[in-house]
Every structure is written in C-alpha cells, then in structure tokens.
Design an enzyme around this catalytic site. Structure first.
Site, PDB file in Angstrom:
ATOM      1  N   PHE A   1      40.697  36.945  45.122  1.00  0.00           N
ATOM      2  CA  PHE A   1      40.962  35.593  44.606  1.00  0.00           C
ATOM      3  C   PHE A   1      39.723  34.964  43.977  1.00  0.00           C
ATOM      4  O   PHE A   1      39.496  33.756  44.082  1.00  0.00           O
ATOM      5  CB  PHE A   1      41.528  34.700  45.708  1.00  0.00           C
ATOM      6  CG  PHE A   1      42.401  35.426  46.687  1.00  0.00           C
ATOM      7  CD1 PHE A   1      43.532  36.094  46.242  1.00  0.00           C
ATOM      8  CD2 PHE A   1      42.087  35.498  48.029  1.00  0.00           C
ATOM      9  CE1 PHE A   1      44.334  36.805  47.124  1.00  0.00           C
ATOM     10  CE2 PHE A   1      42.866  36.201  48.917  1.00  0.00           C
ATOM     11  CZ  PHE A   1      44.000  36.854  48.465  1.00  0.00           C
ATOM     12  N   CYS A   2      38.904  35.815  43.332  1.00  0.00           N
ATOM     13  CA  CYS A   2      37.676  35.352  42.663  1.00  0.00           C
ATOM     14  C   CYS A   2      36.723  34.672  43.630  1.00  0.00           C
ATOM     15  O   CYS A   2      35.965  33.787  43.236  1.00  0.00           O
ATOM     16  CB  CYS A   2      38.003  34.423  41.496  1.00  0.00           C
ATOM     17  SG  CYS A   2      38.982  35.201  40.202  1.00  0.00           S
ATOM     18  N   ASN A   3      36.770  35.067  44.896  1.00  0.00           N
ATOM     19  CA  ASN A   3      35.910  34.471  45.920  1.00  0.00           C
ATOM     20  C   ASN A   3      35.229  35.604  46.689  1.00  0.00           C
ATOM     21  O   ASN A   3      35.600  35.911  47.825  1.00  0.00           O
ATOM     22  CB  ASN A   3      36.741  33.596  46.856  1.00  0.00           C
ATOM     23  CG  ASN A   3      35.884  32.654  47.687  1.00  0.00           C
ATOM     24  OD1 ASN A   3      34.761  32.989  48.071  1.00  0.00           O
ATOM     25  ND2 ASN A   3      36.406  31.472  47.965  1.00  0.00           N
TER      26      ASN A   3
END
Length: 827
Positions: free
Chosen positions: A425-427
């Site tokens: 999740f782009c984290n």
C-alpha cells in the site's frame, strides 16, 4: 409476527447487540440501508472494501454536480468576466469549506489547492527552507509520497531520520515515546547555529497500512517541547514544524486544527467523498507559508515578469503564490456536494459507524481457527490501548503454519464479488515493521525479482505484503459479513467443510476414481491446436509437425505496442477476436479479424519482415525477434484498435538468454527452447476433465455473464493437445507420457487466471466469473488454481538431426503412474 421473527438474521442481531450502538446512523436523515438503496445502487451484488484506496461517490452527489455544471457558466478565474468572477467566488467558498472541515481559522490557515495529496507533499518538500542544520524526521509508518520529501532534504544537505512512535500511558504530560533510527546524510557543512534552522516532522493521522491512529498530541509536543522528546537528537534545539498526512485519516475522523495546530496538512478529496479525483489541498499555517520558497513561477503566481530580463515580481497572496497555473476550478466547484453528504451524516456519526464495522471484523477474524486449533488470521497493528481506524491489514495461515499468499486472497475475493487491496500500500516502513522484514529480507526479495504490484506474495517463507480491507461511510454489516463468510469458506479448514482439501497430502480421496483402473486403456489425442500469434485464436488440425520449440510455428509471433509493452489477452481481451492460421503447403500465415475487411496474408518463408533484429524480454527470457513492414503493422493496429507491431521469434536463434536463475519471474520450463508461450512447449487437457468442469459450472450458472453460453469450450484454456479416454483429472498424476511414439515429461499443473473467463460472443468480448470461480472451489493448490498439465517434448535432438516428426489426432497416449508417489498439496 412469527414470520418477522423467523426472517431475522441471528448473526446480525448479535452484531447489533455488541457493536450496534454507533452503527447505521440512527439519528441521521437516512439509515445506512436507505443510503445504500437510494445512492449506491451500483453496489448491488458487489462488496467494496477499499475505501482507504478510494472511497465511493454518491449517485445523488453526482446528480447535484451535474445539475450545477449544466445550470451555470464558469470561466477561467484569471479573467475578469462575469463568468470568471463566478468561478472566483466558487473557489473562495470552497477554500472556506475546507478550512471549516478542519476547524482551521482563516485568520491563521490558508487552503492551497493542488492536484492531490502527493502534489501538496511535493510542494512542501521543494519549498521548505532546508539547511545543513535541518532535519527531516518522519514516522516509519508513512506513505511513499511523504518519504519522497527526504530527497529534497538530503539534496539540500539536511539530515533525515525515521522514528518509531510508542504510546507511553505512564507519562501523562508526554504520552508518547520516540525512538530514532540511524541518521542519514549525503553531505554536511557546519555553517549555521542549529537553533536558527527549521526542521520538519511528518506523520500520518492514520496509518494506511494498519489503521493505527497516531496520537495527535505529538503536534504540540514536537513544536513546543522538542528539546525534551528529542533530547537524544542533535536537532532538538531547532525550530520544528509538523506536517500531517491526513489523506486517509480525515475521511472517517475530523482533524481539529484548533486543538492540534499542525503547520501543514495534506488531503485528497476522492478519499473523502469519492469525487473529484485529481484534486487535493495543502492546508498551511500562515507563518509556515511565509517560509516556503518556491523556485518555479507560472501563470497566476506573478504580479509582473519580463521575458528577456531576469525579473519577476511574485504575488504576495499565499494562495496565489503557491498555486501553479489555472486551478481545476470545475472540480473545485463540485466539492461542496461531497461536503454536503458528509455534513448531513456528521463526521462523528461516520466515525462511530465505520468503527463499529471494523471492531466487529477485527474480533471475528482474530478468533478464526482451523480444525487443529491454530489461528487463521494474523492482524497487524492491533494492541491494547491503541486507537484504530476503520482500516485493517492481515495475512492468513494454513493449518501447517505456511502462509496463504495475499494475491491468492485477492484473486479469490474478486471471484466472489469482493473488492479489496493487497501488497504494501505504498507504505514500505509499516510493511517491513509489521511483517518483520529486515533490510536483508527486503534486499533479497528485490534481488529475487520482487517489485510492487507483482504476484510474488510469499518469498523465503515470509509474506511480502498483506491483505487490507477498509470501510467507508456507506459500508454495511452485510459487506463485513460477506467478507467473513468468504474467508471462512475459502481459507478456514474444518473437517465438515465441503470444499476444503486441508490435508497436506491428498491421495486416495482426490483420485478415488482411479483406483483399480487400467491406466493405459483407450486414451488418445482428440484435438491438436496451434496458436501462431500469442494470445490470438488458433486453429485445429488432424496432424502437425514437431519442432525444437514444440508444435511448429506455435506462438512464434506476438504483438508489441509502440511503447514496448507485449500485448496479451489479460491486457487486451480483443486479441481473442483475431484468428490466425498457418498453411504449411503454401507457407502462409493467414490472419482474420472482424475489424478488418480483408484477410492478412504473410509469406512465412519470404523476406516480408525487416532484416533488422532486436531483443525483447518476456517471462524472464530474452528473445531475438524480427519485425514486419508498415502494411502488416497497420493491419494489426486496426484489428486491435491500438498502434502495435508484429514480431517473429528468430528461427536462427537457438540460444535463449535467461535472466538470473533465482528469478521468481522465471518460466517453468528452463531446459527447453520456447517460442512465446508462458511456461512450457505444450499444454494438455482432457475431454473428461472439461466435461466434469462443464457440469459443475452449469450447476453454478449465476456466475456466467449475461448473454454468454453455459457450455465450456476447451478453447477457453488454449490447449495444444486435448486427450480423451481418461478419468477426469487423471492427467494430474501423469509424469511421463508417450504420445504416438514421442516422449514427453509432465512439468505439473497449469495455473489459471481470469483470462479463461473471457467469452467471444459474436465479436463481443464478455467477462464473467466462470469457470475460474468454480475451479477455485475444488482445484486450488498452494495458492494456484490448476487445470491441465504442461509438457516438455524430449525428442528435440531428433528434430535437430533432421527427422520429420509429427503428432496426429488418434495417437495413443500412454503414461507411467505410481499411485503411491502422488503427492498434491491443495489449499
């Protein structure tokens, strides 16, 4: 009355008893069921659980937007006409609405419109007054768009440092503990006192990976008492500013800037109410805005400039100086209708509603167990006293302790009408933290070929990401319940579960029909199919020659976009409406398409292709290819509806250049020469397996696309060989085959994807959930849905010695099978 009681859902009654106090907007203008019926009819039959990625717009909201745009004329706000002044008024009102939503006084705060939260973060990063004494400090749980600010800081000589935040309930004055990771620098000059420099602390209001909500007391602690909480840092005496990424958190809980006076807050409006996309905002404190120094200037940001002299006078207004060019004013005009939706329900009610659903789902998932007593679900971020938002991430385990891959969960969820998200999740910080991935683990995964959004969900025995579900204001108990039922049906192994094959070794039960049967009686080749152009329709023959790559000319050609992308059925479903045929006697490739009036005829032995060669990569292999002239490429561009070129695998190139051997993207058959097939030279299915699948699909007819035929054609699976005379799925156990005197080795089952759900009905490409949904219910093996087997021909040397070898319909199929050796690990 009795009928009413009889129709009640006891599970929902139990949910309402424990979690129902805040559920459903009991004091609102509409209940959640009424909202769904009147404003989200498009969700009928669909469960949408990716509100952290993008929430959904209301149909009434969009009707109001359309009425406004069709009833008014809005001009460019940089003009002075009446229509332009009307636009300026709309923009001014929109700024005020945004500030009111965050309880931010216009005396201290300004609203800067951007193209999204990412653009707002970029603006802060490039305009912040970095120096060699500055520090960019950020929580590990931050989106990549926040981490990107680090590049600006490091390039200007500032330091950068990640931190972990822990709640410390023992200290009432400082309820958080900050633990620093190693400091990063690119270069350093000690040219100013630390106390004169500005530093930036960045945090999300809610982690988009785990749903953990951060203690917003950090804002005042960092700004007012940095010397105490950052006493171990060289930068504790600097002037600290605080940035909050509220893109996820503010959709279900308000951020009150009168209580938590952050210097910068970023948001995207589609996360709040679904529409518009491509529009966000930076809410900036006036004192912080005056410190920002933009290099670039554009239309709307300058009071005066000269073209041939280095002179520019910038506008003094904060909004005008920081917003580039003409605003997306029509999108800005529409946000009033989104805010109207949220305000009609109240953010407090939305928060209670979504939290009731997430609390219910967390409790239910955390209690799921397999028959052997082991827990099914590992939830991330859930701890006592931690405030959680309506977002949760998790992974699922098998009874033997191994992991279900998150991509398997996503694919099966999609087949069940459930939309969710998987990955990191782009984290990356939160992902590594919660999954326990060390720097060495992450580097090993990258070296193995893993990148964001690929299918490599478990590497070296560890998940590379997670499953995430998240709720929005229109989510219902039924959404959560359907997801729970899906998890139970697909991943919880119980003795009485009809579709669970939970034993690690499946022998007699799965192959019960084979016991005592003579294994080599009457099995023969029923069909032979060649697919000259990858992903296009092939043709059947009575007999066909073999080559060093399998069937002669099979998948010898492919189509590539002008941008370099290989066209496949998964990306371009229209390819199945293109049919290709090879006339061996005349040495012609003949191609037809309903989009083209004339057939395309290519002489496969002439020099119709260009003499230039190039290399392309496909399935972790390198191919030398030839391209064709413009007339051929124009024909295929018309047939596909997009510019593309035809490429042919070079027959003179006998050496395939493999990528590194440990690449997770490598195709299965690494010993043979292949044309452009995905995994192996041959794909074999049996007529009996097809018949069994067909009867299963017909019993589950609701999943078939409207207007589509219920009959399952073998063409859906793009086999090279169809055999008949065996028991259903007997081919799964075959290891070595002799077909018409030629020897083959089975490489195992063929993993299936949603391409087999495409149906070409008279030129119309239809999509449904079948037959993949049915296959998933009984043909899953360690994250893959199998149907058919892959084969390698062991007679390549004979072809290279000049022998003319053919396969033909009617050839007998013999195989060697030892039942005691059959070991399949299903589910």
């Amino acid at each position: 009355m009795a009928m009413e009681v009889e129709g009640r859902d006891p599970d929902k009654d139990e949910f309402l008893q424990e979690f129902g106090e805040g559920y459903g907007y009991p004091d609102g203008p509409k209940s959640v069921d009424q909202i769904r019926a009147s404003e989200f009819s498009r969700l009928d039959g669909l469960v949408y659980l990716d509100h952290a990625g993008a929430t959904l717009y209301s149909e009434l909201q969009m009707e109001a937007v359309f009425r406004q745009l069709t009833a008014n004329v809005y001009g460019n706000p940089h003009s002075q006409s009446d229509s332009s002044m009307a636009t300026a008024d709309i923009v001014r009102e929109a700024r005020q609405q945004v500030l009111e939503y965050f309880n931010a006084s216009p005396k201290y705060y300004r609203c800067i419109f951007t193209s999204g939260a990412t653009a707002a973060l970029k603006l802060v990063g490039e305009a912040f007054p970095w120096s060699h004494q500055s520090c960019f400090m950020y929580t590990m749980e931050n989106h990549n768009s926040v981490l990107g600010i680090r590049e600006y800081a490091l390039e200007k000589g500032a330091a950068a440092c990640a931190v972990d935040i822990e709640e410390d309930v023992r200290d009432r004055r400082y309820p958080v503990k900050i633990s620093q990771h190693p400091l990063k620098r690119r270069f350093f000059k000690d040219d100013e006192p630390a106390g004169a420099a500005y530093s930036l602390f960045a945090m999300p209001s809610e982690c988009n990976f785990s749903g953990v909500r951060f203690n917003l007391d950090l804002v005042r602690i960092i700004k007012e008492d940095s010397e105490r909480v950052l006493e171990d840092s060289h930068f504790h005496r600097g002037k600290w500013m605080v940035l909050i990424d509220a893109a996820k958190g503010c959709a279900t809980r308000k951020l009150d800037l009168s209580k938590y006076p952050a210097d910068f807050v970023v948001l995207s409006f589609y996360k709040l109410f679904g529409y518009p996309t491509g529009l966000g905002a930076l809410i900036v404190h006036e004192t912080a805005a005056k410190l920002l120094r933009k290099t670039y200037f554009s239309g709307g940001t300058v009071a005066a400039s000269m073209a041939d002299v280095d002179f520019v006078k910038r506008r003094e207004g904060i909004e005008e100086s920081l917003e580039n060019g003409t605003l997306s004013f029509l999108s800005i005009s529409s946000i009033r209708h989104g805010f109207k939706v949220l305000n009609s329900l109240s953010m407090e009610a939305i928060s209670r509603h979504t939290e009731s659903l997430s609390a219910y789902l967390r409790k239910t998932l955390s209690n799921l167990r397999h028959e052997n007593g082991d827990y099914v679900c590992i939830l991330y971020g859930v701890r006592n006293s931690v405030d959680m938002g309506p977002t949760m991430s998790f992974n699922l385990k098998r009874p033997d302790g191994s992991w279900y891959g998150y991509r398997e969960v996503e694919k099966l969820a999609s087949l069940s009408g459930i939309q969710l998200r998987t990955g990191c999740f782009c984290n990356p910080g939160a992902c590594a933290k919660y999954l326990g991935l060390s720097h060495q683990d992450l580097l090993s995964n990258v070296e193995a070929g893993h990148v964001c959004w690929d299918d490599n969900d478990v590497l070296h025995g560890k998940p590379t990401g997670a499953v995430r579900v998240s709720f929005g204001y229109m989510s219902t108990y039924e959404d959560a319940k359907k997801f729970i039922d899906f998890i139970k049906k697909s991943f919880v192994c119980m003795r009485d579960h009809p579709t669970s094959l939970c034993e690690s070794t499946i022998q007699s039960d799965f192959y019960g029909g084979l016991k005592g049967m003579p294994q080599n009686v009457g099995i023969h080749v029923k069909s032979i199919i060649i697919y000259p152009i990858k992903s296009c329709t092939g043709f059947s023959v009575e007999s066909w020659p073999l080559s060093s790559t399998g069937l002669l000319h099979d998948r010898e050609w492919l189509l590539k976009s002008l941008a370099g992308e290989i066209l496949t059925l998964k990306k371009v479903p229209e390819l199945c409406s293109i049919s290709a045929f090879v006339d061996l006697n005349r040495a012609l490739l003949i191609v037809e398409s309903q989009r083209c009036k004339e057939k395309l005829v290519i002489n496969i032995k002439s020099d119709s292709f260009r003499h230039t060669e190039e290399e392309i990569g496909l399935h972790a292999q390198r191919y030398v290819v030839h391209s064709y002239d413009e007339d051929v490429n124009t024909w295929f561009s018309n047939a596909t509806g997009r510019p593309c070129i035809l490429l042919r695998s070079s027959s003179s190139n006998h050496h395939i250049h493999f990528k590194r051997e440990n690449s997770v993207d490598m195709c299965r058959d690494v010993k043979s020469r292949l044309n452009f097939s995905n995994e192996a030279q041959f794909l074999l299915i049996s007529e009996e397996s097809m018949s069994d699948l067909d009867s299963r699909v017909k019993s589950n007819a609701k999943n078939v696309a409207q207007g589509a035929s219920l009959n399952m054609s073998s063409n859906r699976f793009r086999p090279n060989l169809v055999v008949a005379g065996a028991e259903p799925y007997a081919e799964d156990t075959w290891k070595n085959l002799r077909i018409g005197g030629k020897f083959f080795t089975s490489l195992g089952g063929c993993s299936r994807c949603q391409v087999i759900n495409l149906i070409n009905e008279g030129g119309r490409i239809l999509k449904s959930n079948e037959p993949l949904a049915t296959l998933a219910s009984y043909r899953r093996m360690k994250g893959k849905i199998l149907f058919g087997i892959l084969l390698r021909w062991e007679g390549v040397d004979e072809v290279e010695l000049g022998k003319d070898l053919w396969l033909q319909v009617g050839d007998e199929v013999h195989h060697d099978i030892k039942m005691g050796d059959v070991t399949l690990r299903f589910l």
